[in-house]
Design a protein around this motif. Structure first.
Motif, PDB file in Angstrom:
ATOM      1  N   GLU A   1     -14.151 -17.961  29.466  1.00 22.65           N
ATOM      2  CA  GLU A   1     -13.375 -18.702  28.461  1.00 22.65           C
ATOM      3  C   GLU A   1     -12.085 -19.241  29.076  1.00 22.65           C
ATOM      4  O   GLU A   1     -11.678 -20.375  28.798  1.00 22.65           O
ATOM      5  CB  GLU A   1     -13.065 -17.799  27.272  1.00 22.65           C
ATOM      6  N   LEU A   2     -11.438 -18.400  29.899  1.00 22.22           N
ATOM      7  CA  LEU A   2     -10.196 -18.819  30.537  1.00 22.22           C
ATOM      8  C   LEU A   2     -10.443 -19.997  31.472  1.00 22.22           C
ATOM      9  O   LEU A   2      -9.651 -20.950  31.522  1.00 22.22           O
ATOM     10  CB  LEU A   2      -9.594 -17.643  31.318  1.00 22.22           C
TER      11      LEU A   2
ATOM     12  N   SER B   1     -12.758 -22.215  31.191  1.00 20.09           N
ATOM     13  CA  SER B   1     -12.997 -23.391  30.362  1.00 20.09           C
ATOM     14  C   SER B   1     -11.684 -23.966  29.823  1.00 20.09           C
ATOM     15  O   SER B   1     -11.472 -25.181  29.815  1.00 20.09           O
ATOM     16  CB  SER B   1     -13.918 -23.020  29.193  1.00 20.09           C
ATOM     17  N   LYS B   2     -10.787 -23.062  29.401  1.00 20.15           N
ATOM     18  CA  LYS B   2      -9.484 -23.502  28.884  1.00 20.15           C
ATOM     19  C   LYS B   2      -8.659 -24.179  29.979  1.00 20.15           C
ATOM     20  O   LYS B   2      -7.987 -25.191  29.734  1.00 20.15           O
ATOM     21  CB  LYS B   2      -8.720 -22.306  28.321  1.00 20.15           C
TER      22      LYS B   2
ATOM     23  N   GLU C   1      -9.908 -27.610  30.545  1.00 22.64           N
ATOM     24  CA  GLU C   1      -9.503 -28.483  29.441  1.00 22.64           C
ATOM     25  C   GLU C   1      -8.039 -28.887  29.572  1.00 22.64           C
ATOM     26  O   GLU C   1      -7.676 -30.054  29.369  1.00 22.64           O
ATOM     27  CB  GLU C   1      -9.734 -27.753  28.115  1.00 22.64           C
ATOM     28  N   LEU C   2      -7.181 -27.909  29.932  1.00 21.20           N
ATOM     29  CA  LEU C   2      -5.757 -28.200  30.104  1.00 21.20           C
ATOM     30  C   LEU C   2      -5.517 -29.159  31.265  1.00 21.20           C
ATOM     31  O   LEU C   2      -4.659 -30.050  31.184  1.00 21.20           O
ATOM     32  CB  LEU C   2      -4.981 -26.896  30.328  1.00 21.20           C
TER      33      LEU C   2
END
Length: 214
Positions: A80-81, A83-84, A87-88
């Motif tokens: 998840e990290l 992926s974040k 995205e950032l």
């Protein structure tokens, strides 16, 4: 600018490698714990002191299960990290692009103001002031993105026409120093080398006609 982009790309690559390494280490740990748990439950080594028939065996099994779940949870969090972060980074790239566009538009606006001030100076019969304002516009132009290079070409052409029409004269010392500072800024601009030969020829004609008052 190129060095900054290279450093950003290098940092992104380093972060990505670290994230991938952490993910793979977590996966290996999970597989290892699961393997040992299966081997222990299947009683691969019957001579083992710890077994499921004792409290210690049950406690050890529960600990193994909790560790397995904990590692699995860390893997989920890592994914998840990752992926974040991706995205950032994508949003940051969009913001950087928008910022460059805004800076380019702001520079064009500043150049247009210089052009307008130059036209006003000509209407007031002040050709030297018109030259100064067009030099300011030229300086702004060579600091912008390549898509605005047409403004630089127009400024050089305008300066050529203005200088060809002036008669030999003298400038006040403070105006002369102001003009020299603008010229210094132009020569220190990163893209000056592209227009250097044409610019030097134009300003050579200017200094043949204009000097300053002592």
């Amino acid at each position: 600018m190129k060095d900054k982009e290279k450093n950003e790309a290098k940092n992104k690559g380093s972060k990505s490698n670290n994230n991938n390494l952490s993910l793979w280490l977590s996966v290996i740990s999970l597989v290892g714990v699961a393997t040992f748990a299966v081997l222990w439950i299947c009683n691969v080594r019957p001579q083992s002191v710890v077994s499921l028939d004792s409290f210690v065996g049950v406690a050890t099994g529960l600990i193994g299960i909790m560790v397995t779940f904990a590692i699995g949870w860390q893997i989920v969090n890592a994914m998840e990290l990752k992926s974040k972060i991706a995205e950032l980074e994508q949003q940051k790239a969009q913001i950087d692009t928008l910022q460059q566009q805004l800076e380019g538009l702001a520079s064009v606006l500043k150049a247009d103001i210089g052009h307008m001030m130059g036209l006003i100076a000509l209407e007031k019969k002040k050709p030297l002031s018109a030259i100064k304002y067009n030099l300011q516009a030229l300086y702004v132009g060579i600091l912008t993105s390549p898509q605005y290079a047409i403004y630089v070409s127009q400024d050089l052409q305008t300066l050529t026409e203005l200088i060809s029409e002036i008669q030999p004269c003298r400038m006040k010392k403070e105006h002369w120093e102001e003009l020299k500072q603008i010229e210094k800024n132009i020569k220190e601009a990163p893209l000056f080398s592209i227009i250097q030969s044409q610019y030097d020829a134009i300003m050579s004609d200017f200094y043949k006609k204009v000097s300053y008052e002592e």
